[in-house]
Design an enzyme around this catalytic site. Structure first.
Site, mmCIF file in Angstrom:
data_model
loop_
_atom_site.group_PDB
_atom_site.id
_atom_site.type_symbol
_atom_site.label_atom_id
_atom_site.label_comp_id
_atom_site.label_asym_id
_atom_site.label_seq_id
_atom_site.Cartn_x
_atom_site.Cartn_y
_atom_site.Cartn_z
ATOM 1 N N CYS A 176 0.802 -1.010 0.021
ATOM 2 C CA CYS A 176 0.018 0.079 0.018
ATOM 3 C C CYS A 176 0.832 1.247 -0.057
ATOM 4 C CB CYS A 176 -0.596 0.215 1.147
ATOM 5 S SG CYS A 176 -1.859 1.413 1.005
ATOM 6 N N CYS A 214 0.723 6.327 3.024
ATOM 7 C CA CYS A 214 1.007 6.056 4.584
ATOM 8 C C CYS A 214 0.265 5.960 5.491
ATOM 9 C CB CYS A 214 2.071 7.251 4.947
ATOM 10 S SG CYS A 214 1.242 8.759 5.239
ATOM 11 N N SER A 215 -1.176 6.307 5.090
ATOM 12 C CA SER A 215 -1.996 6.487 6.242
ATOM 13 C C SER A 215 -2.722 4.940 6.194
ATOM 14 C CB SER A 215 -3.320 7.100 5.729
ATOM 15 O OG SER A 215 -3.750 7.010 4.375
ATOM 16 N N CYS A 216 -2.391 4.166 5.318
ATOM 17 C CA CYS A 216 -3.055 2.561 5.414
ATOM 18 C C CYS A 216 -1.760 1.584 6.133
ATOM 19 C CB CYS A 216 -3.109 2.096 3.983
ATOM 20 S SG CYS A 216 -4.464 2.857 3.306
#
Lengths: 206, 127
Positions: free
Chosen positions: A104, A107-109
């Site tokens: 992914c 970075c939020s994942c």
């Protein structure tokens, strides 16, 4: 708060950091590579390496492992680690037959509460693209060669689900306690781009 | 890299035995940018400590219980302030760019890397 539209929705602070960073980079005031190097220095300091403790517990406690595979978020919370947005964690178990690898680019994942900061290469677009098309090739570059008979599954994190790979317990690690086992668990082994260390690879002095 | 004394000169920076600790990746990014700018001599460390102090005091006065979880929000605000005061960038540029990232993020399907549209960036932001 879940984002039903499957589009990225970044928090205010993240947007401000990205704004400042992109302006500074364009003006040549900060070098993105230097920033990455600096951040890597502190990589292990983000959400201290909680994931390795989760893996070590699963290796040494079969009941915990069952709970972990059934409901990862709840099992991880038993150890006191929780995500902030209540995102669901799913644990993928590696075996002789199946090797799991997570990708992914957002970075939020990335499940940073258990894994810490994402490695720099993980965020790169080529990594994600190639991981999907040629996972075996990517793994080889990371120094991981798996038997042809091992199926490689690539998982793409979604806005609501974050994955953690449960690597296979190293063969020669019998009799080690949880704390010693945790030392064998590398970040990359929990993303599926590496294997855990063998006990002989761990320096004896901590 | 600042030494321990430098870091300890800052108000209550979250640290453990090995150094600073971060709760989220953006905190480490804000920290790293500050160090980079300082190392290039854009501002001195005591100067930075003053900006940070100011933000934290301001937040406390407006009722922030200051439990440590908002530390890097103050850090980021202080970093924006010092960059504006040192004419490294402007408040307008920061606001516009933040808006652009927000648009970029919202228009990016999940799983794609978020990138600022190059045309927008050239047209609107480059000097």
């Amino acid at each position: 708060m879940s984002d039903r539209h499957e589009h990225a929705h970044l928090p205010d602070t993240v947007l401000r950091v990205k704004a400042l960073e992109s302006l500074l980079v364009e003006k040549g005031l900060v070098d993105p590579a230097a920033l990455d190097t600096l951040i890597e220095t502190y990589e292990h300091k983000v959400g201290p390496r909680n994931g390795s403790r989760v893996v070590a517990r699963a290796w040494s406690d079969p009941d915990f492992k069952q709970r972990l595979l059934r409901n990862a978020s709840a099992a991880i919370a038993e150890l006191g680690f929780t995500g902030r947005q209540g995102e669901d964690m799913v644990v993928l178990e590696n075996s002789e037959k199946v090797h799991n690898m997570v990708v992914c680019t957002l970075c939020s994942c990335y499940p940073w509460p258990v894994l810490g900061l994402p490695p720099v290469w993980y965020k790169s677009a080529p990594y994600r693209a190639r991981a999907v098309i040629d996972p075996r090739g990517v793994l080889k570059e990371f120094g991981v060669e798996l038997p042809e008979t091992t199926e490689i599954r690539v998982w793409d994190s979604t806005a609501e689900v974050r994955y953690l790979v449960l690597p296979m317990r190293p063969r020669d690690s019998e009799g080690m306690d949880e704390e010693a086992l945790a030392e064998l668990v590398t970040r990359d082994s929990m993303i599926g781009t590496g294997l855990p260390l063998s006990p002989s690879q761990v320096p004896s002095s901590k | 890299m600042p030494n321990r004394t430098d870091l300890e000169a800052l108000p209550d920076i979250p640290m453990d035995d090995d150094g600073p600790v971060f709760r989220e990746p953006w905190e480490a990014q804000a920290f790293a940018m500050t160090l980079e700018l300082h190392q290039q001599g854009r501002f001195s460390w005591p100067e930075w400590a003053r900006y940070l102090h100011q933000e934290i005091d301001k937040a406390k006065q407006s009722g922030d219980p200051d439990l440590g979880d908002t530390y890097y929000q103050h850090w980021l605000a202080a970093l924006e302030n010092i960059c504006v005061d040192k004419k490294i960038t402007s408040g307008e540029a920061l606001a516009e760019r933040k808006e652009a990232w927000d648009r970029a993020a919202r228009s990016t399907p999940h799983g794609e890397p978020i990138e600022l549209d190059r045309a927008i960036r050239r047209g609107e932001f480059d000097k």
